[in-house]
Design an enzyme around this catalytic site. Structure first.
Site, PDB file in Angstrom:
ATOM      1  N   LYS A  73       0.817  -1.222   0.000  1.00  0.00           N
ATOM      2  CA  LYS A  73       0.000   0.000   0.000  1.00  0.00           C
ATOM      3  C   LYS A  73       0.847   1.266   0.000  1.00  0.00           C
ATOM      4  O   LYS A  73       0.401   2.305  -0.453  1.00  0.00           O
ATOM      5  CB  LYS A  73      -0.960   0.000   1.189  1.00  0.00           C
ATOM      6  CG  LYS A  73      -2.061  -1.039   1.027  1.00  0.00           C
ATOM      7  CD  LYS A  73      -3.154  -0.894   2.055  1.00  0.00           C
ATOM      8  CE  LYS A  73      -4.306  -1.842   1.770  1.00  0.00           C
ATOM      9  NZ  LYS A  73      -3.919  -3.275   1.927  1.00  0.00           N
TER      10      LYS A  73
HETATM   11  C1  LIG Z   1      -4.593  -4.336   1.261  1.00  0.00           C
HETATM   12  C2  LIG Z   1      -3.871  -5.629   1.206  1.00  0.00           C
HETATM   13  C3  LIG Z   1      -4.300  -6.672   0.356  1.00  0.00           C
HETATM   14  C4  LIG Z   1      -5.551  -6.593  -0.486  1.00  0.00           C
HETATM   15  O1  LIG Z   1      -5.468  -5.660  -1.527  1.00  0.00           O
HETATM   16  P1  LIG Z   1      -6.825  -5.086  -2.207  1.00  0.00           P
HETATM   17  O2  LIG Z   1      -6.364  -4.031  -3.108  1.00  0.00           O
HETATM   18  O3  LIG Z   1      -7.664  -4.572  -1.068  1.00  0.00           O
HETATM   19  O4  LIG Z   1      -7.482  -6.234  -2.898  1.00  0.00           O
HETATM   20  C5  LIG Z   1      -3.530  -7.821   0.316  1.00  0.00           C
HETATM   21  N1  LIG Z   1      -2.440  -7.967   1.077  1.00  0.00           N
HETATM   22  C6  LIG Z   1      -2.000  -7.001   1.909  1.00  0.00           C
HETATM   23  C7  LIG Z   1      -0.781  -7.232   2.745  1.00  0.00           C
HETATM   24  C8  LIG Z   1      -2.698  -5.791   2.003  1.00  0.00           C
HETATM   25  O5  LIG Z   1      -2.256  -4.841   2.849  1.00  0.00           O
END
Ligand SMILES: *Cc1c(COP(=O)(O)O)cnc(C)c1O
Length: 433
Positions: A73
């Site tokens: 993220k």
């Molecule tokens: C947010 C997140 C996801 C999921 O991603 P999306 O875009 O919400 O589908 C998967 N793994 C981790 C470690 C995350 O922080």
């Protein structure tokens, strides 16, 4: 192309209103290798999103979690921080960001917004329910513009407070409240770049198809893959992986979309995917129904009335193959076994979310194409599950040693919108008037 140049090329298509020199500068600052220093040792020269092959040319992982909070993220959120600052400066104004987090999103947002003079962050988190490491990542930030609010309650209680305050239009506009949640279009656009970066490292020149496997929750990351594919990138399969919360896997297998309530959502060992109502999913369905907004409205009305819709018997379902999606779900046992087997076989340690992607790819990928799994977090963030899988704690990058002991800045408040409102009124950025 270096990642920044690739990002510039792709993002230009989404942001024609930003003068190209300005966009180039923003992107160069954001996707500078020095900001993503925590790559695997195997990567000698620092790169923003390096590919690590497990089986050369066949199966690899794209490292996207080498930024300040060790989760993917960061990459999109850092761009969002730079874009906010740019626009706020242009317009000579400011923004108060209000959000709720169960861990990863909040820390990525705080690390992207820290120190930015025109932005103040109010991040609600459930008191005592995050891991000590997650708490330290957020609460140890000493920046004046970051306000951590620990809510006495669960994540949903914190989320309800944010919704209540966001629904108050007068309050919202008076304090210029904004959000950084996963439906933010700039975050989606930034994620489209991953797929091009993965493709060019795996395949080289545009031509041969390959597949991506994506650990999914809110459907943001894999939606970006869908967009990359619609832009012409030769992606054979988009492999969607869920954990025990398998709403999206159920849809791609059966045509039934049935979101669950939060009390029906399991707490799992890949916690960032504990989501039962994917906020970006509607955007894919829009394409699936031929961009017919009327048809989309009808489906979402049905969802509101009956709690589900079923596309199996509609003409849309017959066309879904053209989008390349396949899916699968993983369990705790599968997760632990995958982390262990990847470690034993390749001496590469992966986190529990990435393990869901690897496991599902092993089960459903079409073996004619190379597969790259998007690595969404580093193992260091999920020490308990790693310990269970391989019998030792994951190593931490040096700057994270002992962060649990650093002084913390956090205010505890009841799960009460009025209390949070008063806190914001006392600490928000305000206009000069
Ligand atoms: C947010 C997140 C996801 C999921 O991603 P999306 O875009 O919400 O589908 C998967 N793994 C981790 C470690 C995350 O922080």
């Amino acid at each position: 192309m270096p990642y920044a140049e690739l990002a510039y090329t792709i993002l230009s298509a989404f942001a024609p209103e930003i003068p190209s020199d300005d966009l180039a500068k923003l992107v160069l600052e954001t996707y500078h290798a020095a900001r993503y220093p925590y790559a695997r040792e195997s990567v000698r020269a620092a790169r923003v999103a390096p590919l690590t092959w497990l089986e050369p040319g066949r199966f690899g992982i794209l490292e996207l979690s080498n930024g300040p909070t060790l989760a993917f993220k960061d990459m999109a959120m850092q761009l969002l921080g730079a874009l906010f600052e740019y626009v706020l400066t242009q317009r000579d104004t400011y923004l108060n960001i209000l959000g709720a987090t169960s861990g990863d999103t909040g820390s990525a947002a705080e690390h992207a917004m820290r120190g930015r003079a025109r932005i103040r962050v109010f991040m609600l988190s459930p008191a005592g329910r995050m891991s000590p490491f997650q708490r330290a990542q957020m609460y140890s930030l000493q920046d004046e513009n970051i306000h951590n609010i620990a809510i006495r309650g669960a994540f949903d209680d914190a989320q309800d407070v944010v919704k209540a305050l966001g629904a108050d239009q007068a309050f919202k506009s008076q304090y210029r409240l904004g959000a950084v949640n996963s439906i933010n279009c700039a975050r989606i656009a930034a994620q489209v770049v991953y797929y091009f970066a993965g493709y060019f490292q795996a395949v080289g020149r545009v031509g041969d198809p390959m597949s991506f496997a994506v650990p999914s929750g809110n459907f943001g990351n894999i939606l970006a893959g869908h967009i990359a594919r619609m832009m012409g990138l030769p992606i054979a399969q988009l492999i969607l992986a869920t954990n025990e919360n398998n709403v999206l896997d159920e849809f791609f297998r059966t045509g039934v979309y049935r979101p669950r309530r939060s009390d029906e959502t399991f707490v799992t060992s890949s916690p960032s995917m504990d989501i039962s109502k994917a906020s970006n999913f509607e955007r894919f369905v829009f394409d699936l129904v031929g961009r017919d907004s009327q048809a989309l409205t009808t489906l979402w009305r049905q969802l509101a009335e009956k709690g589900a819709f079923d596309l199996k018997t509609t003409p849309y379902w017959a066309t879904i193959g053209r989008f390349g999606f396949v899916s699968g779900a993983n369990s705790h046992e599968g997760r632990v076994a995958t982390i262990r087997s990847i470690w034993k076989r390749y001496r590469v340690l992966i986190d529990p979310h990435t393990a869901d992607g690897v496991r599902v790819a092993q089960q459903v990928a079409d073996s004619r194409y190379p597969v790259v799994v998007l690595e969404t977090a580093q193992p260091a963030k999920f020490a308990d599950t790693i310990q269970e899988a391989v019998g030792f704690a994951p190593p931490r990058p040096a700057p994270f040693e002992g962060i649990e002991a650093a002084p913390q800045r956090v205010t505890e408040l009841p799960a009460d919108a009025q209390a949070v409102r008063r806190y914001i009124e006392a600490h928000a950025l305000r206009g000069r008037d």
